[in-house]
Scaffold this motif. Structure first.
Motif, short mmCIF file in Angstrom:
data_model
loop_
_atom_site.label_atom_id
_atom_site.label_comp_id
_atom_site.label_asym_id
_atom_site.label_seq_id
_atom_site.Cartn_x
_atom_site.Cartn_y
_atom_site.Cartn_z
N MET A 88 0.64 -0.98 -0.12
CA MET A 88 0.06 0.18 0.10
C MET A 88 1.01 1.18 0.02
N VAL A 89 0.26 2.22 -0.39
CA VAL A 89 1.01 3.79 -0.42
C VAL A 89 1.36 3.82 1.20
N PRO A 90 2.57 4.25 1.40
CA PRO A 90 3.23 4.29 2.71
C PRO A 90 2.35 5.03 3.64
N LEU A 146 -7.94 6.56 2.06
CA LEU A 146 -8.57 5.60 1.29
C LEU A 146 -9.88 5.31 2.01
N VAL A 147 -10.93 5.56 1.36
CA VAL A 147 -12.30 5.52 2.00
C VAL A 147 -13.00 4.04 1.33
N VAL A 148 -13.32 3.06 2.30
CA VAL A 148 -13.88 1.74 1.82
C VAL A 148 -15.31 1.67 2.42
N GLY A 149 -16.09 1.37 1.38
CA GLY A 149 -17.52 1.43 1.90
C GLY A 149 -18.31 0.20 1.49
N HIS A 150 -18.92 -0.55 2.46
CA HIS A 150 -19.79 -1.67 1.90
C HIS A 150 -21.18 -1.38 1.91
N SER A 151 -21.96 -1.61 1.02
CA SER A 151 -23.48 -1.71 0.95
C SER A 151 -23.93 -0.08 0.99
N LEU A 152 -24.60 0.10 2.23
CA LEU A 152 -24.98 1.50 2.47
C LEU A 152 -23.75 2.43 2.47
N GLY A 153 -22.69 1.92 3.17
CA GLY A 153 -21.57 2.42 3.35
C GLY A 153 -20.76 2.59 2.31
N GLY A 154 -21.00 2.11 1.17
CA GLY A 154 -20.57 2.34 -0.35
C GLY A 154 -21.12 3.54 -0.96
N TYR A 155 -22.28 3.62 -0.78
CA TYR A 155 -23.06 4.79 -1.09
C TYR A 155 -22.61 6.00 -0.48
N ALA A 156 -22.62 6.05 0.84
CA ALA A 156 -22.21 7.08 1.60
C ALA A 156 -20.77 7.28 1.35
N ALA A 157 -19.93 6.41 0.85
CA ALA A 157 -18.41 6.80 0.48
C ALA A 157 -18.52 7.72 -0.61
N MET A 158 -19.34 7.09 -1.46
CA MET A 158 -19.40 7.88 -2.85
C MET A 158 -19.99 9.35 -2.72
N ALA A 159 -20.89 9.45 -1.77
CA ALA A 159 -21.41 10.95 -1.56
C ALA A 159 -20.33 11.63 -0.89
N PHE A 160 -19.61 10.98 0.03
CA PHE A 160 -18.60 11.82 0.85
C PHE A 160 -17.44 12.14 -0.40
N ALA A 216 -8.65 7.53 -2.64
CA ALA A 216 -9.22 6.96 -3.35
C ALA A 216 -10.37 6.29 -2.40
N LEU A 217 -11.00 5.42 -3.52
CA LEU A 217 -12.45 4.89 -2.98
C LEU A 217 -12.34 3.31 -3.28
N VAL A 218 -12.79 2.49 -2.45
CA VAL A 218 -13.22 0.97 -2.76
C VAL A 218 -14.59 0.90 -2.29
N VAL A 219 -15.39 0.61 -3.25
CA VAL A 219 -16.84 0.21 -3.16
C VAL A 219 -17.39 -1.16 -3.19
N VAL A 223 -8.80 -8.02 1.79
CA VAL A 223 -7.72 -7.22 2.02
C VAL A 223 -6.67 -7.44 1.11
N ARG A 224 -6.20 -8.47 0.58
CA ARG A 224 -5.63 -8.53 -0.68
C ARG A 224 -6.09 -7.58 -1.55
N GLU A 225 -7.18 -7.59 -2.12
CA GLU A 225 -7.74 -6.74 -3.08
C GLU A 225 -7.15 -5.07 -2.55
N LEU A 226 -7.80 -4.83 -1.28
CA LEU A 226 -7.39 -3.56 -0.83
C LEU A 226 -5.85 -3.13 -1.21
N GLU A 227 -5.00 -4.24 -0.51
CA GLU A 227 -3.51 -3.92 -0.96
C GLU A 227 -3.20 -3.96 -2.50
N ALA A 228 -3.74 -4.70 -3.12
CA ALA A 228 -3.43 -4.67 -4.52
C ALA A 228 -3.74 -3.36 -5.34
N PHE A 229 -4.96 -2.90 -4.69
CA PHE A 229 -5.37 -1.54 -5.45
C PHE A 229 -4.46 -0.46 -4.96
N ALA A 230 -4.28 -0.35 -3.86
CA ALA A 230 -3.55 0.61 -3.23
C ALA A 230 -2.11 0.67 -3.61
#
Length: 237
Positions: A1-3, A70-84, A94-97, A224-231
């Motif tokens: 990930m980015v340090p 890096l804001v990570v949102g799931h379900s309702l949290g994903g919509y909230a993350a995009m709004a923020f 960056a966003l992970v939805v 978490v592997r996907e988070l790390e790869a993305f970052a």
């Protein structure tokens, strides 16, 4: 990930920050992370849910980890993350939805209101039956942690009204940073995945072939592997 890039983790409808228990445990050592309770959930039960109020909560969380995350949102949290991210793009590296790539429609959100009416008939608001359902869907330790913090079925009408009123594709298009959509193959809320990918300025998608809607909770190590790869490949600073 980015340090030193911190994470802000945003849970789904009726749940609370304890939903991220096992995801946090699988993060690399030293990775800053904070999980929030959305308005009307967890320690914030009794507050009214709206996406503006949710963005205020996310803003406080981002400030607590240094002002950019890096804001990570799931379900309702994903919509909230995009709004923020649309409201505060400079504060979102960056966003992970996950589990939030369906445009909320009246028909699509109606089952939540049906469930709310059914749960409201119980003296405890359906909390015990909801806990049993969660224990069937999630790893037992995560489900127990969420249940201890409270399952907020009473927030459903506010959350549904907010989902129906917002325009997530417009929110997504307003954010210029990188976005990774991480969905389970069997998630019903990936119905408009391609539309969301097309709306993102710098979007990419990964589909876990074994995952469902609760992918981050049921497959935390993989998530978490996907988070790390993305970052590592999709974020620069």
């Amino acid at each position: 990930m980015v340090p030193s890039l911190p994470l802000v983790l945003v849970h789904g409808i009726r749940l609370n920050r304890a939903a991220w228990t096992e995801v946090v445990e699988h993060l690399p050592a030293g990775r800053p992370a904070v999980a929030v309770d959305l308005p009307g959930h967890g320690a914030r039960r009794g507050e009214r849910f709206s996406f503006e109020a949710a963005a205020d909560v996310l803003g406080e969380a981002v400030d607590s980890v240094g002002g950019r995350a890096l804001v990570v949102g799931h379900s309702l949290g994903g919509y909230a993350a995009m709004a923020f991210a649309a409201r505060e793009p400079r504060r979102v590296a960056a966003l992970v939805v996950a589990g939030a790539t369906a445009v909320p429609t009246r028909s699509g959100t109606a089952p939540f209101l049906v469930a709310h009416r059914a749960l409201s008939g119980w003296a405890d608001g359906g909390e015990r039956v909801s806990a049993r359902v969660l224990r069937a869907a999630l790893p037992r330790r995560t489900a127990d942690a969420v249940a201890r913090a409270g399952i907020a079925s009473e927030v459903i009408p506010d959350a549904v009204a907010a989902l129906r009123a917002q325009r997530p594709l417009d929110r997504l298009a307003a954010y210029p940073g990188p976005v990774r959509f991480v969905n389970g193959r069997f998630d019903h809320l990936r119905a408009d995945e391609r539309r969301f990918l097309g709306a993102a300025t710098r979007g990419s998608v990964v589909v876990d072939p074994r995952g469902g809607h609760y992918l981050p909770m049921t497959r935390p190590r993989s998530f978490v592997r996907e988070l790390e790869a993305f970052a590592a490949t999709g974020i620069r600073g």
